[in-house]
Design a protein around this motif. Structure first.
Motif, PDB file in Angstrom:
ATOM      1  N   PHE A 125       0.863  -1.168   0.000  1.00  0.00           N
ATOM      2  CA  PHE A 125       0.000   0.000   0.000  1.00  0.00           C
ATOM      3  C   PHE A 125       0.906   1.226   0.000  1.00  0.00           C
ATOM      4  O   PHE A 125       2.059   1.147   0.400  1.00  0.00           O
ATOM      5  N   ASN A 126       0.374   2.378  -0.376  1.00  0.00           N
ATOM      6  CA  ASN A 126       1.087   3.638  -0.231  1.00  0.00           C
ATOM      7  C   ASN A 126       0.076   4.708   0.185  1.00  0.00           C
ATOM      8  O   ASN A 126      -0.746   5.132  -0.609  1.00  0.00           O
ATOM      9  N   ARG A 127       0.132   5.090   1.454  1.00  0.00           N
ATOM     10  CA  ARG A 127      -0.801   6.050   2.052  1.00  0.00           C
ATOM     11  C   ARG A 127      -2.247   5.546   1.930  1.00  0.00           C
ATOM     12  O   ARG A 127      -3.154   6.239   1.471  1.00  0.00           O
ATOM     13  N   VAL A 128      -2.475   4.321   2.353  1.00  0.00           N
ATOM     14  CA  VAL A 128      -3.760   3.628   2.224  1.00  0.00           C
ATOM     15  C   VAL A 128      -4.856   4.402   2.955  1.00  0.00           C
ATOM     16  O   VAL A 128      -4.618   5.034   3.983  1.00  0.00           O
ATOM     17  N   THR A 129      -6.076   4.328   2.421  1.00  0.00           N
ATOM     18  CA  THR A 129      -7.146   5.190   2.936  1.00  0.00           C
ATOM     19  C   THR A 129      -8.305   4.448   3.597  1.00  0.00           C
ATOM     20  O   THR A 129      -8.799   4.885   4.636  1.00  0.00           O
ATOM     21  N   ASN A 130      -8.799   3.343   3.029  1.00  0.00           N
ATOM     22  CA  ASN A 130      -9.964   2.696   3.623  1.00  0.00           C
ATOM     23  C   ASN A 130     -10.157   1.294   3.054  1.00  0.00           C
ATOM     24  O   ASN A 130      -9.522   0.924   2.066  1.00  0.00           O
ATOM     25  N   ALA A 131     -11.069   0.532   3.679  1.00  0.00           N
ATOM     26  CA  ALA A 131     -11.315  -0.858   3.281  1.00  0.00           C
ATOM     27  C   ALA A 131     -12.781  -1.203   3.473  1.00  0.00           C
ATOM     28  O   ALA A 131     -13.515  -0.504   4.188  1.00  0.00           O
ATOM     29  N   CYS A 132     -13.216  -2.296   2.823  1.00  0.00           N
ATOM     30  CA  CYS A 132     -14.596  -2.755   2.928  1.00  0.00           C
ATOM     31  C   CYS A 132     -14.660  -4.223   2.533  1.00  0.00           C
ATOM     32  O   CYS A 132     -13.849  -4.690   1.723  1.00  0.00           O
ATOM     33  N   LEU A 133     -15.645  -4.961   3.080  1.00  0.00           N
ATOM     34  CA  LEU A 133     -15.837  -6.368   2.755  1.00  0.00           C
ATOM     35  C   LEU A 133     -16.954  -6.569   1.741  1.00  0.00           C
ATOM     36  O   LEU A 133     -17.938  -5.816   1.721  1.00  0.00           O
ATOM     37  N   SER A 134     -16.814  -7.623   0.943  1.00  0.00           N
ATOM     38  CA  SER A 134     -17.891  -8.065   0.069  1.00  0.00           C
ATOM     39  C   SER A 134     -18.787  -9.037   0.838  1.00  0.00           C
ATOM     40  O   SER A 134     -18.498  -9.413   1.984  1.00  0.00           O
ATOM     41  N   SER A 135     -19.862  -9.489   0.195  1.00  0.00           N
ATOM     42  CA  SER A 135     -20.747 -10.472   0.821  1.00  0.00           C
ATOM     43  C   SER A 135     -20.039 -11.813   1.029  1.00  0.00           C
ATOM     44  O   SER A 135     -20.464 -12.630   1.845  1.00  0.00           O
ATOM     45  N   LYS A 136     -18.946 -12.034   0.275  1.00  0.00           N
ATOM     46  CA  LYS A 136     -18.160 -13.274   0.393  1.00  0.00           C
ATOM     47  C   LYS A 136     -16.983 -13.120   1.342  1.00  0.00           C
ATOM     48  O   LYS A 136     -16.112 -13.968   1.396  1.00  0.00           O
ATOM     49  N   ASP A 184     -25.190  -6.042  -4.341  1.00  0.00           N
ATOM     50  CA  ASP A 184     -24.828  -6.866  -5.494  1.00  0.00           C
ATOM     51  C   ASP A 184     -23.315  -6.999  -5.654  1.00  0.00           C
ATOM     52  O   ASP A 184     -22.843  -7.474  -6.696  1.00  0.00           O
ATOM     53  N   ASP A 185     -22.584  -6.575  -4.654  1.00  0.00           N
ATOM     54  CA  ASP A 185     -21.119  -6.603  -4.664  1.00  0.00           C
ATOM     55  C   ASP A 185     -20.515  -5.746  -5.764  1.00  0.00           C
ATOM     56  O   ASP A 185     -19.388  -5.997  -6.229  1.00  0.00           O
ATOM     57  N   ARG A 186     -21.251  -4.719  -6.179  1.00  0.00           N
ATOM     58  CA  ARG A 186     -20.604  -3.682  -6.979  1.00  0.00           C
ATOM     59  C   ARG A 186     -19.698  -2.874  -6.055  1.00  0.00           C
ATOM     60  O   ARG A 186     -20.041  -2.622  -4.896  1.00  0.00           O
ATOM     61  N   VAL A 187     -18.554  -2.460  -6.586  1.00  0.00           N
ATOM     62  CA  VAL A 187     -17.566  -1.734  -5.793  1.00  0.00           C
ATOM     63  C   VAL A 187     -17.694  -0.245  -6.101  1.00  0.00           C
ATOM     64  O   VAL A 187     -17.493   0.184  -7.243  1.00  0.00           O
ATOM     65  N   VAL A 199     -18.096   3.237 -10.169  1.00  0.00           N
ATOM     66  CA  VAL A 199     -18.731   1.962  -9.838  1.00  0.00           C
ATOM     67  C   VAL A 199     -18.116   0.873 -10.716  1.00  0.00           C
ATOM     68  O   VAL A 199     -18.031   1.024 -11.945  1.00  0.00           O
ATOM     69  N   PHE A 200     -17.706  -0.224 -10.069  1.00  0.00           N
ATOM     70  CA  PHE A 200     -17.064  -1.344 -10.757  1.00  0.00           C
ATOM     71  C   PHE A 200     -17.751  -2.646 -10.354  1.00  0.00           C
ATOM     72  O   PHE A 200     -18.419  -2.717  -9.314  1.00  0.00           O
ATOM     73  N   ASP A 201     -17.569  -3.680 -11.159  1.00  0.00           N
ATOM     74  CA  ASP A 201     -17.938  -5.003 -10.657  1.00  0.00           C
ATOM     75  C   ASP A 201     -16.787  -5.521  -9.800  1.00  0.00           C
ATOM     76  O   ASP A 201     -15.736  -4.872  -9.673  1.00  0.00           O
ATOM     77  N   SER A 202     -16.959  -6.693  -9.199  1.00  0.00           N
ATOM     78  CA  SER A 202     -15.974  -7.169  -8.235  1.00  0.00           C
ATOM     79  C   SER A 202     -14.670  -7.632  -8.878  1.00  0.00           C
ATOM     80  O   SER A 202     -13.699  -7.904  -8.175  1.00  0.00           O
ATOM     81  N   SER A 203     -14.637  -7.681 -10.208  1.00  0.00           N
ATOM     82  CA  SER A 203     -13.388  -8.008 -10.896  1.00  0.00           C
ATOM     83  C   SER A 203     -12.639  -6.752 -11.342  1.00  0.00           C
ATOM     84  O   SER A 203     -11.588  -6.844 -11.972  1.00  0.00           O
ATOM     85  N   GLY A 204     -13.210  -5.581 -11.028  1.00  0.00           N
ATOM     86  CA  GLY A 204     -12.559  -4.327 -11.386  1.00  0.00           C
ATOM     87  C   GLY A 204     -13.012  -3.742 -12.704  1.00  0.00           C
ATOM     88  O   GLY A 204     -12.464  -2.728 -13.153  1.00  0.00           O
ATOM     89  N   LYS A 205     -14.032  -4.325 -13.331  1.00  0.00           N
ATOM     90  CA  LYS A 205     -14.547  -3.782 -14.592  1.00  0.00           C
ATOM     91  C   LYS A 205     -15.365  -2.524 -14.321  1.00  0.00           C
ATOM     92  O   LYS A 205     -16.277  -2.529 -13.495  1.00  0.00           O
ATOM     93  N   PHE A 206     -15.023  -1.440 -15.031  1.00  0.00           N
ATOM     94  CA  PHE A 206     -15.739  -0.179 -14.878  1.00  0.00           C
ATOM     95  C   PHE A 206     -17.171  -0.315 -15.387  1.00  0.00           C
ATOM     96  O   PHE A 206     -17.405  -0.828 -16.481  1.00  0.00           O
TER      97      PHE A 206
END
Length: 323
Positions: A125-136, A184-187, A199-206
């Protein structure tokens, strides 16, 4: 149609005599609606009950710069230390369970504080800001000030992959400051200096972006699917050479649905007045729908003498629902 409104509860928190927050970087509640104020004072984690009574404190001597907090469904607490480049994971008793990232060893991104902005995306990480969990129970991390990426870890907290580069296009970031996952586990990523939520899907797709926010600092989604956004606005956090004009957007809180439409906004132009904001940095709602908003007053040149240093750094708002 149901209308949502909030009433500020003044002087809600009851700190022990002589204690100060300095500033509250993040706030969250656990399954019992206990309130965790992740702050930059001598006692980094201060815990209250929902009435503001002091319960506990911990974390002394551990953190370099408290930044973001997330509490999972099992009450595990994920804390981002911005200067130490780590995510530390605790239980509610303050016992350290695991550390992600190597303390004091930032990822290489070409970033040099005060000299060079982020040149390219790097690892955690470099100056990390925040985190969150998915449903999994996968962990997604926003890595912002010294990076321009989102990192994904699996449910065993093993690193999987990252996405993002510095810039203004889709999937690019200028300070990914907060992150949250919807049902729906959109990021959803608060791309602060681009004044948008990507907004991305959980694989990082915009998938899309919402640009109806002004420098979003933190995000939270409640059980009803309402997205709460702490918006820094255009006044706080600007260097002294930036002229502050009367028409510049001030800080506020916005409520959006998960299509990005604004449901409600509040926060007036006087940042000192209870119920208004100067530099909202963290946001969370408890099981009753009551809202907590944390603020930073000193950091990053945010103050500039515009508000007194004893200005509120944590406010509670009681939810009022009108049929």
């Amino acid at each position: 149609m149901i209308k949502i409104d909030y009433e500020v509860i003044e002087n809600w928190e009851k700190l022990p005599e002589g204690w100060k927050f300095v500033e509250v970087a993040g706030v969250a509640t656990d399954s019992r609606d206990r309130v965790y104020a992740f702050n930059r004072g001598e006692h980094p984690m201060i815990v209250f009950d929902s009435d503001g009574n002091f319960l506990d404190s911990w974390g002394e001597g551990i953190f370099t710069n408290p930044h973001g907090i997330f509490i999972g469904p099992d009450d595990t607490i994920y804390l981002a230390d911005n200067f130490d480049h780590t995510i530390r994971i605790f239980n509610t008793d303050g016992q350290l369970l695991k550390t992600l990232g190597e303390p004091h060893k930032p990822a290489y991104t070409g970033f040099k504080p005060g000299e060079s902005p982020v040149q390219f995306g790097g690892g955690p990480f470099n100056r990390v800001t925040n985190a969150c969990l998915s449903s999994k129970k996968e962990l997604f991390v926003a890595d912002g000030y010294g990076n321009a990426r989102v990192h994904k870890f699996n449910s065993q907290l093993e690193y999987e992959f990252s996405w993002g580069e510095p810039g203004t296009g889709p999937g690019e970031f200028r300070l990914p400051h907060a992150i949250v996952l919807d049902p729906d586990d959109r990021v959803l990523v608060a791309d602060r200096e681009n004044s948008r939520i990507q907004v991305f899907d959980s694989s990082g797709k915009f998938l899309m972006e919402w640009s109806n926010v002004v420098r979003p600092d933190d995000l939270f989604i409640d059980a009803a699917g309402i997205l709460f956004v702490a918006e820094l606005g255009e006044i706080a956090g600007r260097s002294p050479d930036v002229e502050i004009l009367p028409h510049m957007p001030h800080a506020r809180v916005s409520l959006l649905d998960l299509d990005g439409n604004i449901i409600h906004q509040f926060g007036g132009s006087d940042p000192v007045k209870p119920g208004n904001f100067f530099a909202p940095h963290g946001i969370w709602a408890d099981s009753k729908g009551d809202l907590y908003v944390a603020e930073v007053i000193y950091s990053g040149g945010a103050n500039r003498g515009l508000v007194p240093l004893d200005c509120h750094s944590l406010q509670k708002f009681k939810r009022i629902t009108h049929e």
